[in-house]
Write a protein that holds these residues in place. Structure first.
Motif, PDB file in Angstrom:
ATOM      1  N   PHE A  33       6.376  10.016   7.739  1.00 18.22           N
ATOM      2  CA  PHE A  33       5.247   9.332   7.888  1.00 18.22           C
ATOM      3  C   PHE A  33       4.108   9.897   7.380  1.00 18.22           C
ATOM      4  CE2 PHE A  33       7.650   7.742  11.432  1.00 18.22           C
ATOM      5  CZ  PHE A  33       7.704   6.196  11.104  1.00 18.22           C
ATOM      6  N   HIS A  34       3.055   9.077   6.820  1.00 20.12           N
ATOM      7  CA  HIS A  34       1.912   9.860   6.094  1.00 20.12           C
ATOM      8  C   HIS A  34       0.690   9.199   6.923  1.00 20.12           C
ATOM      9  CE1 HIS A  34       4.831  10.991   3.265  1.00 20.12           C
ATOM     10  NE2 HIS A  34       5.496   9.827   3.116  1.00 20.12           N
TER      11      HIS A  34
ATOM     12  N   GLY B 217      12.542  -9.654   4.441  1.00 19.14           N
ATOM     13  CA  GLY B 217      12.770 -10.562   3.468  1.00 19.14           C
ATOM     14  C   GLY B 217      11.631 -10.874   2.653  1.00 19.14           C
ATOM     15  N   PRO B 218      11.511 -12.091   1.710  1.00 20.37           N
ATOM     16  CA  PRO B 218      10.538 -12.378   0.916  1.00 20.37           C
ATOM     17  C   PRO B 218       9.029 -12.915   1.579  1.00 20.37           C
ATOM     18  CG  PRO B 218      11.947 -14.328   1.061  1.00 20.37           C
ATOM     19  CD  PRO B 218      12.913 -13.117   2.046  1.00 20.37           C
ATOM     20  N   ASN B 219       9.252 -12.993   2.916  1.00 20.81           N
ATOM     21  CA  ASN B 219       7.967 -13.310   3.746  1.00 20.81           C
ATOM     22  C   ASN B 219       7.468 -12.267   4.418  1.00 20.81           C
ATOM     23  OD1 ASN B 219       8.242 -16.225   2.902  1.00 20.81           O
ATOM     24  ND2 ASN B 219       9.655 -16.610   4.390  1.00 20.81           N
ATOM     25  N   ALA B 220       7.990 -10.950   4.487  1.00 21.80           N
ATOM     26  CA  ALA B 220       7.623  -9.904   4.854  1.00 21.80           C
ATOM     27  C   ALA B 220       6.136  -9.610   4.722  1.00 21.80           C
ATOM     28  CB  ALA B 220       8.483  -8.609   4.555  1.00 21.80           C
ATOM     29  N   ARG B 221       5.287  -9.025   5.499  1.00 22.18           N
ATOM     30  CA  ARG B 221       4.038  -8.573   5.450  1.00 22.18           C
ATOM     31  C   ARG B 221       4.062  -7.199   5.729  1.00 22.18           C
ATOM     32  NH1 ARG B 221       0.389 -13.292   8.413  1.00 22.18           N
ATOM     33  NH2 ARG B 221       1.364 -15.157   7.061  1.00 22.18           N
ATOM     34  N   PHE B 222       3.180  -6.395   4.969  1.00 19.17           N
ATOM     35  CA  PHE B 222       3.070  -4.910   4.919  1.00 19.17           C
ATOM     36  C   PHE B 222       1.680  -4.492   5.258  1.00 19.17           C
ATOM     37  CE2 PHE B 222       6.692  -5.757   2.495  1.00 19.17           C
ATOM     38  CZ  PHE B 222       7.732  -4.827   2.795  1.00 19.17           C
ATOM     39  N   SER B 223       1.669  -3.434   6.110  1.00 13.50           N
ATOM     40  CA  SER B 223       0.235  -2.755   6.377  1.00 13.50           C
ATOM     41  C   SER B 223      -0.022  -1.612   6.283  1.00 13.50           C
ATOM     42  CB  SER B 223      -0.148  -3.193   7.870  1.00 13.50           C
ATOM     43  OG  SER B 223      -1.377  -2.710   8.403  1.00 13.50           O
ATOM     44  N   ASN B 224      -0.969  -0.891   5.887  1.00 11.25           N
ATOM     45  CA  ASN B 224      -1.329   0.562   6.143  1.00 11.25           C
ATOM     46  C   ASN B 224      -2.236   0.937   6.989  1.00 11.25           C
ATOM     47  OD1 ASN B 224      -3.498  -0.457   4.877  1.00 11.25           O
ATOM     48  ND2 ASN B 224      -3.665   0.879   3.383  1.00 11.25           N
ATOM     49  N   GLU B 225      -2.334   0.307   7.996  1.00  4.29           N
ATOM     50  CA  GLU B 225      -3.120   0.722   9.239  1.00  4.29           C
ATOM     51  C   GLU B 225      -2.552   0.338  10.372  1.00  4.29           C
ATOM     52  OE1 GLU B 225      -6.530  -1.978   8.729  1.00  4.29           O
ATOM     53  OE2 GLU B 225      -7.442  -0.989   7.209  1.00  4.29           O
ATOM     54  N   PHE B 226      -1.509   1.431  10.822  1.00  8.38           N
ATOM     55  CA  PHE B 226      -1.092   1.537  12.140  1.00  8.38           C
ATOM     56  C   PHE B 226      -1.802   2.684  12.980  1.00  8.38           C
ATOM     57  CE2 PHE B 226       2.062   3.485  15.239  1.00  8.38           C
ATOM     58  CZ  PHE B 226       2.478   2.478  15.800  1.00  8.38           C
ATOM     59  N   TYR B 227      -2.548   2.173  14.126  1.00 10.20           N
ATOM     60  CA  TYR B 227      -3.327   3.100  14.823  1.00 10.20           C
ATOM     61  C   TYR B 227      -2.583   3.341  16.169  1.00 10.20           C
ATOM     62  CZ  TYR B 227      -7.075   1.961  11.575  1.00 10.20           C
ATOM     63  OH  TYR B 227      -8.066   1.789  10.671  1.00 10.20           O
TER      64      TYR B 227
ATOM     65  N   HIS C 105       5.965   3.752   1.163  1.00 11.78           N
ATOM     66  CA  HIS C 105       5.627   2.472   1.233  1.00 11.78           C
ATOM     67  C   HIS C 105       4.776   1.917   2.394  1.00 11.78           C
ATOM     68  CE1 HIS C 105       8.719   1.763  -2.099  1.00 11.78           C
ATOM     69  NE2 HIS C 105       9.622   2.548  -1.325  1.00 11.78           N
ATOM     70  N   GLY C 106       4.284   1.004   2.149  1.00 12.99           N
ATOM     71  CA  GLY C 106       3.596   0.457   3.467  1.00 12.99           C
ATOM     72  C   GLY C 106       4.484   0.037   4.895  1.00 12.99           C
ATOM     73  N   LEU C 107       3.819  -0.282   5.943  1.00 14.66           N
ATOM     74  CA  LEU C 107       4.752  -0.546   6.942  1.00 14.66           C
ATOM     75  C   LEU C 107       5.041  -1.938   7.311  1.00 14.66           C
ATOM     76  CD1 LEU C 107       2.551   2.104   9.134  1.00 14.66           C
ATOM     77  CD2 LEU C 107       4.646   2.350   7.927  1.00 14.66           C
ATOM     78  N   SER C 108       5.978  -2.048   8.208  1.00  7.86           N
ATOM     79  CA  SER C 108       6.419  -3.443   8.281  1.00  7.86           C
ATOM     80  C   SER C 108       7.276  -3.333   9.524  1.00  7.86           C
ATOM     81  CB  SER C 108       7.168  -4.222   7.517  1.00  7.86           C
ATOM     82  OG  SER C 108       8.494  -3.710   6.945  1.00  7.86           O
ATOM     83  N   ILE C 109       7.193  -4.458  10.367  1.00 10.22           N
ATOM     84  CA  ILE C 109       8.016  -4.457  11.540  1.00 10.22           C
ATOM     85  C   ILE C 109       9.552  -4.722  11.522  1.00 10.22           C
ATOM     86  CG2 ILE C 109       8.386  -5.715  13.880  1.00 10.22           C
ATOM     87  CD1 ILE C 109       5.566  -6.455  13.696  1.00 10.22           C
TER      88      ILE C 109
ATOM     89  N   LYS D 210      -3.634   7.827  12.666  1.00 13.08           N
ATOM     90  CA  LYS D 210      -3.376   6.384  11.992  1.00 13.08           C
ATOM     91  C   LYS D 210      -2.265   6.732  11.084  1.00 13.08           C
ATOM     92  CE  LYS D 210      -5.743   3.573   8.380  1.00 13.08           C
ATOM     93  NZ  LYS D 210      -6.779   3.520   7.642  1.00 13.08           N
ATOM     94  N   ILE D 211      -1.396   5.955  10.870  1.00  7.04           N
ATOM     95  CA  ILE D 211      -0.159   5.978   9.707  1.00  7.04           C
ATOM     96  C   ILE D 211      -0.609   5.093   8.708  1.00  7.04           C
ATOM     97  CG2 ILE D 211       2.128   5.833   9.700  1.00  7.04           C
ATOM     98  CD1 ILE D 211       1.328   8.271  11.044  1.00  7.04           C
ATOM     99  N   GLU D 212      -0.483   5.440   7.484  1.00 10.64           N
ATOM    100  CA  GLU D 212      -0.765   4.553   6.367  1.00 10.64           C
ATOM    101  C   GLU D 212       0.655   4.069   5.719  1.00 10.64           C
ATOM    102  OE1 GLU D 212      -3.759   6.389   4.041  1.00 10.64           O
ATOM    103  OE2 GLU D 212      -5.117   5.705   5.453  1.00 10.64           O
ATOM    104  N   HIS D 213       1.481   5.105   5.436  1.00 14.93           N
ATOM    105  CA  HIS D 213       2.789   4.846   4.892  1.00 14.93           C
ATOM    106  C   HIS D 213       3.936   5.681   5.517  1.00 14.93           C
ATOM    107  CE1 HIS D 213      -0.487   4.259   1.928  1.00 14.93           C
ATOM    108  NE2 HIS D 213       0.129   3.464   1.197  1.00 14.93           N
ATOM    109  N   SER D 214       5.058   5.325   4.794  1.00 14.62           N
ATOM    110  CA  SER D 214       6.345   5.907   5.387  1.00 14.62           C
ATOM    111  C   SER D 214       7.205   6.175   4.247  1.00 14.62           C
ATOM    112  CB  SER D 214       7.243   5.084   6.430  1.00 14.62           C
ATOM    113  OG  SER D 214       7.664   3.973   5.980  1.00 14.62           O
ATOM    114  N   THR D 215       8.024   7.308   4.254  1.00 12.24           N
ATOM    115  CA  THR D 215       9.042   7.510   3.306  1.00 12.24           C
ATOM    116  C   THR D 215      10.337   7.198   3.842  1.00 12.24           C
ATOM    117  OG1 THR D 215       7.804   8.990   2.032  1.00 12.24           O
ATOM    118  CG2 THR D 215      10.112   9.112   1.626  1.00 12.24           C
ATOM    119  N   GLU D 216      11.353   6.453   3.603  1.00  9.48           N
ATOM    120  CA  GLU D 216      12.301   5.980   4.197  1.00  9.48           C
ATOM    121  C   GLU D 216      13.395   7.019   3.958  1.00  9.48           C
ATOM    122  OE1 GLU D 216      12.392   3.836   6.734  1.00  9.48           O
ATOM    123  OE2 GLU D 216      10.344   3.471   5.787  1.00  9.48           O
TER     124      GLU D 216
END
Length: 221
Positions: A161-162, A203-213, A193-197, A180-186
């Motif tokens: 994580f970054h 899939g194509p409807n995935a939403r990514f964020s760089n704000e995990f507090y 890359h940005g974070l997602s659940i 606060k986490i902004e990105h992760s390297t798999e």
């Protein structure tokens, strides 16, 4: 490859800058430093037997160089941690997406455009750290192990994580953590890359964020 070389250059530049401070401040920085070289051989075989699908198979060798500095002397101490890792493919498990095959790569390595696993890949994680009294702040690569955030080490190279994290132990028996986490390297990538659940918005409807507090407290009575 270019990103890996760039990260290595940044790490060496930051390390050189840290070592360029006056000799008095270097004392604890160097005295308390330690470097560890470790190896990891990893084989995975996911033999799918309850459906008509090829088995997923990979075998690789990993190399890890973990450097952790001490802190410079004075009321506010500064330090630097560098984690360099590289993975070499020993067996790539065939080709992904090809019809009528018995095995396919198991997700340990990134894939080439033809569906085969790459022969090797690596990354460098750099973390700057600052200490004041019993409070420590870290900025850069993080490898957390907390109830709400834990890096995954289930393949040859671990997830990284970054972001930024502050841990305070100023009060006896009480540890406070926030960050606060902004990105992760798999695990099978050199890029962040940005974070997602996972599993919830893929899939194509995935939403990514760089704000995990995150934040928490640990108390030991």
């Amino acid at each position: 490859m270019h990103k890996t070389l760039l990260a290595q250059g940044v790490a060496l530049s930051a390390l050189g800058a840290a070592l360029a401070v006056p000799s008095v401040a270097q004392a604890e920085f160097i005295k308390d430093s330690k470097a560890t070289l470790s190896l990891k051989n990893f084989y995975i075989n996911q033999d799918v037997r309850n459906q008509d699908a090829p088995r997923q198979e990979d075998w690789g060798q990993g190399f890890f160089l973990d450097f952790k500095s001490g802190f410079t002397e004075g009321p506010v101490g500064f330090g630097l941690d560098v984690l360099a890792m590289h993975a070499i493919r020993l067996d790539g498990g065939g080709r992904a997406g090809k019809a009528d095959i018995e095995r396919t790569p198991g997700g340990m390595f990134p894939l080439e455009s033809n569906g085969k696993a790459k022969t090797d890949f690596g990354r460098v994680g750099v973390t700057g750290k600052m200490r004041f009294s019993k409070t420590e702040a870290r900025l850069g690569t993080l490898m957390p192990k907390m109830p709400v955030l834990t890096y995954n080490d289930g393949r040859l190279l671990p997830q990284m994580f970054h972001g930024a994290q502050v841990t305070s132990n100023e009060i006896k028996d009480l540890s406070l953590t926030a960050g606060k986490i902004e990105h992760s390297t798999e695990r099978n990538s050199s890029d962040s890359h940005g974070l997602s659940i996972g599993g919830a918005n893929s899939g194509p409807n995935a939403r990514f964020s760089n704000e995990f507090y995150f934040g928490g407290a640990d108390y030991k009575p």
